[in-house]
Design an enzyme around this catalytic site. Sequence first.
Site, short mmCIF file in Angstrom:
data_model
loop_
_atom_site.label_atom_id
_atom_site.label_comp_id
_atom_site.label_asym_id
_atom_site.label_seq_id
_atom_site.Cartn_x
_atom_site.Cartn_y
_atom_site.Cartn_z
N LYS B 28 0.84 -1.20 0.00
CA LYS B 28 0.00 0.00 0.00
C LYS B 28 0.87 1.25 0.00
O LYS B 28 1.91 1.28 0.69
CB LYS B 28 -0.91 -0.03 1.23
CG LYS B 28 -1.98 1.06 1.27
CD LYS B 28 -2.85 0.93 2.52
CE LYS B 28 -4.00 1.92 2.51
NZ LYS B 28 -4.87 1.78 3.71
N SER B 103 -9.73 1.38 2.59
CA SER B 103 -8.92 2.22 1.75
C SER B 103 -7.81 1.45 1.02
O SER B 103 -7.25 1.98 0.06
CB SER B 103 -8.29 3.34 2.60
OG SER B 103 -7.37 2.80 3.54
N SER B 127 -9.93 -0.83 6.75
CA SER B 127 -9.30 -0.62 5.45
C SER B 127 -8.55 -1.82 4.88
O SER B 127 -8.17 -1.79 3.71
CB SER B 127 -8.36 0.59 5.50
OG SER B 127 -9.11 1.78 5.52
#
Lengths: 92, 422
Positions: B28, B103, B127
């Site tokens: 990420k 996310s 997330s």
Amino acid sequence: MSDDAVSPEEVRHVADLARVDLDDDEVDRFAGQFADILEYFETLDEVPEVDREADLANVMRPDEERPSLDSEEALRNAPETEDGYFKGPNVS
Amino acid sequence: MSENIFITEERIEGADDGPLAGKTVAVKDNISTAGVRTTCGSKMLEEYVPPYDATVVARLKEAGATIVGKANMDEFGMGTTTETSYFGETDNPAAPGHVPGGSSGGSAAAVAAGEADLALGSDTGGSVRCPAAFCGVVGIKPTYGLVSRYGLVAYGNSLEQIGPFGETVEDAAALLDVIAGSDERDATTRSEGDDANYADAATGDVDGLQIGVPTELLEGADEGVVETFWDAIAELEDKGASYHEVSLPSVEHAVEAYYVIAMSEASSNLARFDGVRYGHSGGYDGNWNETFAKAREEGFGDEVKRRILLGTYALSAGYHDKYYKKAQDARAWVKQDFDEALTEADVLASPTMPVPPFELGESLDDPLKMYLADANTTPVNLADLPAISVPAGETDGLPVGLQLVGPAFGEERLIRAASALA
């Protein structure tokens, strides 16, 4: 913002505290959205007072010198530097 | 790549051998990679190149993994769909035309599309688990303190943990083995993960497992999602588990408590972005307050501004007791409720998300609608507990995730139970 509606002036005030410029459109849009969101947050009033058990301990290390990032690396992402320092805008 | 999974595609080779040798990992883009830009999905950090690796990245490299790219994400982790990214939306490989969740949407999509064997995300209020559920893969949110956050760009630091994705529970557990454990650079880490062997716990043995089902987390959920959830519970029953219903009255307030706390922490954490030491510059005209405000207007997107402003408001004089203090009360209450329910059950089960994946663009204009989708994931972060999302099946062709929650540092138990399903 204590009542239901959120005024554009209040949005501007908070944005000023947070150092975020907003244009007029953003202020109006946020005012509407904040009214909905804050109304939803109001339901926290129903939460009883709760005994909080803090199960926390400080984590310390010996205060000894050790290598850290050198200044060239630390400055590499700065938009501007001067004589090995970050260059900031005027304070006032 | 049509799905727009990565913000930056760059290979970072790890050691020649190790437990993850030959494995590819998507990371990420809020996890620092030395020499490879780390944008947090934001224009603010479009050109930011970290001078050091996050601890989890260093551990990946030591374990022999190859990093294949920095995955797309909601800007600074603020979103449930990955649509708030400055770098555009990511399509869901498991359900084209739908959001991958957020996310950590790019991370989950990378695994679902086969672009990486494994992925790392971060989970502040769901997330990791939300995109795992929406993309039909496995995602783990570790107990607070199990995994080092050194090098993770902070959003809500009392809530967040870095967590792994994999196609199977065993894969995700093997990645957790590598990243878990104490780190002197993150004082909130604990030693419980130091000698863990999570992958070995993926035996699929659920004989005698007691599952508690919190009724509040089924109320208001989509009918097809609930049906798929019960099918998965029935599958666990067939393998020897049993369930009973439990009540967690506090979770009715979890979403609002979560958002007040996360936004408050965000307003403080994101104060560092002033465009002087790194990030988008506001120039040098005018005084510092003016140029900082300009840098932040230009560098941040709508959702980030919304959360900074609401967080600033919630902490401001006259409102602190009404919002922040009450949210902390709610947090303590949620924690008590979970602890109590877990004395009578080994794990707690619910749908990970109360809804199937949104269509792309569906939720962007209504932030509150997006927040409410986090009803089942946020309580776990408030309680500091571990949870796993595992594919439960589909409703109308859209993936549904089952969430299991366990006691603090009970990751092995979760992995054992979830591995009965994937």
